[in-house]
Design a protein around this motif. Structure first.
Motif, mmCIF file in Angstrom:
data_model
loop_
_atom_site.group_PDB
_atom_site.id
_atom_site.type_symbol
_atom_site.label_atom_id
_atom_site.label_comp_id
_atom_site.label_asym_id
_atom_site.label_seq_id
_atom_site.Cartn_x
_atom_site.Cartn_y
_atom_site.Cartn_z
ATOM 1 N N HIS A 1 40.789 11.359 72.184
ATOM 2 C CA HIS A 1 39.749 10.570 72.848
ATOM 3 C C HIS A 1 38.627 10.309 71.859
ATOM 4 C CE1 HIS A 1 36.582 9.217 75.500
ATOM 5 N NE2 HIS A 1 35.835 10.238 75.127
ATOM 6 N N ARG A 2 38.334 9.040 71.641
ATOM 7 C CA ARG A 2 37.295 8.627 70.699
ATOM 8 C C ARG A 2 35.986 8.419 71.457
ATOM 9 N NH1 ARG A 2 38.109 3.009 67.573
ATOM 10 N NH2 ARG A 2 37.174 2.244 69.500
ATOM 11 N N MET B 1 41.181 20.468 73.351
ATOM 12 C CA MET B 1 40.844 21.111 72.091
ATOM 13 C C MET B 1 39.857 20.239 71.321
ATOM 14 S SD MET B 1 44.477 22.683 70.680
ATOM 15 C CE MET B 1 43.664 23.752 69.474
ATOM 16 N N HIS B 2 38.811 20.863 70.852
ATOM 17 C CA HIS B 2 37.920 20.177 69.919
ATOM 18 C C HIS B 2 38.617 20.132 68.566
ATOM 19 C CE1 HIS B 2 34.474 19.660 67.173
ATOM 20 N NE2 HIS B 2 33.881 19.065 68.197
ATOM 21 N N SER C 1 27.615 12.414 69.171
ATOM 22 C CA SER C 1 26.496 11.976 69.996
ATOM 23 C C SER C 1 25.207 12.691 69.607
ATOM 24 C CB SER C 1 26.811 12.235 71.476
ATOM 25 O OG SER C 1 25.718 11.924 72.297
ATOM 26 N N CYS C 2 25.265 13.995 69.504
ATOM 27 C CA CYS C 2 24.077 14.795 69.179
ATOM 28 C C CYS C 2 23.648 14.591 67.729
ATOM 29 C CB CYS C 2 24.350 16.268 69.451
ATOM 30 S SG CYS C 2 24.777 16.611 71.179
ATOM 31 N N ALA D 1 36.274 14.884 69.286
ATOM 32 C CA ALA D 1 35.226 15.448 68.424
ATOM 33 C C ALA D 1 33.917 15.576 69.180
ATOM 34 C CB ALA D 1 35.038 14.573 67.182
ATOM 35 N N ASP D 2 33.958 15.358 70.505
ATOM 36 C CA ASP D 2 32.750 15.465 71.317
ATOM 37 C C ASP D 2 33.002 16.393 72.499
ATOM 38 O OD1 ASP D 2 30.493 15.018 73.033
ATOM 39 O OD2 ASP D 2 30.120 13.169 71.917
ATOM 40 N N PRO D 3 32.416 17.590 72.482
ATOM 41 C CA PRO D 3 32.644 18.562 73.560
ATOM 42 C C PRO D 3 32.239 18.062 74.941
ATOM 43 C CG PRO D 3 31.603 19.611 71.673
ATOM 44 C CD PRO D 3 31.549 18.131 71.426
ATOM 45 N N ALA D 4 31.194 17.234 75.026
ATOM 46 C CA ALA D 4 30.749 16.739 76.326
ATOM 47 C C ALA D 4 31.820 15.873 76.975
ATOM 48 C CB ALA D 4 29.454 15.955 76.171
#
Length: 277
Positions: A136-137, A231-232, A80-81, A209-212
């Motif tokens: 989670h994608r 887990m990231h 996202s970022c 792959a998205d911490p948020a």
């Protein structure tokens, strides 16, 4: 190879362990990493709230910070970022001082798993994790950044990690940045559906792959009294690493991987385009 670390606010403030894991993985693969201290928020929250013009000073600060080191690449832990950094070239296209700099940032910027697979050609990071997990994608990484492959390839090569498909993989977790603040009831229903899907897999670990997204889903798990380890992907790929197991994509295939991963998605400004799930 010099790599500037784009830390992101969420990682900096809530998941510093993710940033640490990302740096350790990158350095294991020969990258010299640098962390410009001037970087702050990329401006995504205010930009997505409609304050495009008012956020431009934030864009400029971020560009100055990320280009303050003459590096080959800029790598971040959140699709996202990372996509927001590519948006800079659209928002500053008429800026006489920053238009070209914004293009430079866009050309150098990659999401972490993308960078490993598509730029460095990593197939097996040598990691090991004895667990059953699901992935989670995130919406922005998939629909905007256009990346649907890299995380899955890397996770499929983690020793002893059993990956279970997540039902309704295409569904949003309900976070969406300020969406969860503006529409809390809708957001709650969406994350409840995501939690139910994760539970249905029987997995003990949720990877993203998205911490948020991880923060949002884990928060709902906690409020419901359910348990899941989050887990990231950087943490997974930094787990019990045996360098002897590291494998790369054949050199002849690297160019196609690189071309297939860059600018295949859309900028935030083009989100109205139908790009599928």
């Amino acid at each position: 190879m010099k790599v500037v670390i784009f830390s992101t606010c969420i990682v900096d403030l809530f998941f510093p362990n993710v940033g640490k894991a990302m740096v350790e993985v990158l350095e294991r693969f020969g990258c010299e990493t640098y962390m410009p201290v001037k970087q702050i928020c990329c401006g995504q929250p205010t930009f997505n709230s409609g304050y495009a013009k008012e956020t431009q000073p934030v864009f400029r600060n971020q560009i100055d910070a990320l280009l303050s080191i003459d590096a080959d690449y800029i790598v971040g832990p959140a699709g996202s970022c990372v996509n927001m950094l590519r948006e800079f070239q659209v928002q500053l296209k008429d800026d006489p001082e920053y238009a070209e700099k914004a293009k430079q940032v866009a050309a150098k910027t990659w999401e972490f798993s993308q960078f490993l697979y598509r730029v460095l050609g990593v197939l097996d990071a040598g990691a090991e994790l004895a667990a059953t997990a699901t992935y989670h994608r995130s919406c922005h990484m998939t629909r905007l950044l256009g990346e649907r492959t890299s995380p899955f390839v890397l996770l499929d090569h983690v020793l002893d990690l059993k990956m279970v498909p997540l039902p309704h993989l295409e569904n949003c977790c309900g976070f969406g940045g300020l969406f969860s603040v503006k529409e809390p009831e809708i957001s709650k229903q969406m994350v409840d559906e995501k939690v139910d899907d994760v539970l249905a897999t029987g997995a003990s670990v949720l990877i993203s792959a998205d911490p948020a997204c991880l923060m949002n889903i884990a928060g709902r798990f906690n409020r419901r009294g359910e348990k899941i380890k989050i887990m990231h992907i950087a943490e997974v790929l930094n787990s019990n690493v045996d360098p002897a197991r590291i494998k790369y994509v054949p050199q002849a295939e690297r160019a196609a991987l690189y071309a297939g991963g860059y600018n295949q998605g859309f900028t935030q400004s083009a989100v109205q385009k139908e790009v599928g799930a």
